[in-house]
Design a protein around this motif. Sequence first.
Motif: not given
Length: 278
Positions: A115, A172, A186, A271, A274
């Motif tokens: 990230i 991720l 996240l 996202i 996940r």
Amino acid sequence: MRSHARRRLGAELRLLRTATGLSGEEVADSCGWDQSKISRIETAKVAVSRQDLHRLCGIYGVGSTDIERLEALLIETRGPRWWIAYSDVLDSAYEELISLESQATEIRAANAGMILGLLQTRDYAAAVVGSGPMIPDPERADALVEIRMKRQRVLTGENPATFRSVLAAGALQCEIGGRGVLTRQLAHLLELSELPNIDIRVIPTSSTASAYNGGLTMFDFSGPHAPSVLFVEYHGGMLVKEDDRDLRRYRRHLDYLFANALSTDDSRTHISARMRSL
């Protein structure tokens, strides 16, 4: 270290001089300066005083509106630089990166492995700083995390920069700091993506664009002659790119990555999915 504001001011003054058809030596002679002074000002090797700025503007026939804009740049070159307090843990490249962030109006960034720093939570940042083969001592690690948190003011503070980012889906997947840290990270991405100045895209693993590695950050600035600057991250350091040819090439690279990323809404869905899987 030369700030980007100083380089922008030097670039503006060079354009104004060349527009008049005057050489640097001719301008220096008319001011009674050493002939190399104009070159040093235009290449940001030395600062220009307000008096000298007005003298140059007079020679170049600059109007009052442009003078005000140039004076604003002059003020920027002397503005507060909070990161100086951390000079014992920052190298010159990192200082330059923070300086550029603080002045940019638009930032475009891509990263394959993790990230992006401007989007990290404190726990995720601490896990990043504390992982890998070269772990800093606790005091240095704490300072590096604090710096990363302060950098994020450019996105959430007053007059925030526009931030467009693209992440490889693999970033991720890596559970840096453990599942709990990644879950909160996240969720933070989803919160940030709701801000009007922040766009977060994900490159799916099905795209050949997901094979890229490293990191790219392009800084753009306000003003008609404000030169862009690019940072290329690699294992162990960063490179600064300011040459027009390099900038064109890396703009195409960023355009390619964004073109192959999911839409903003689909990225949010990715996202979220996940996060639920953790």
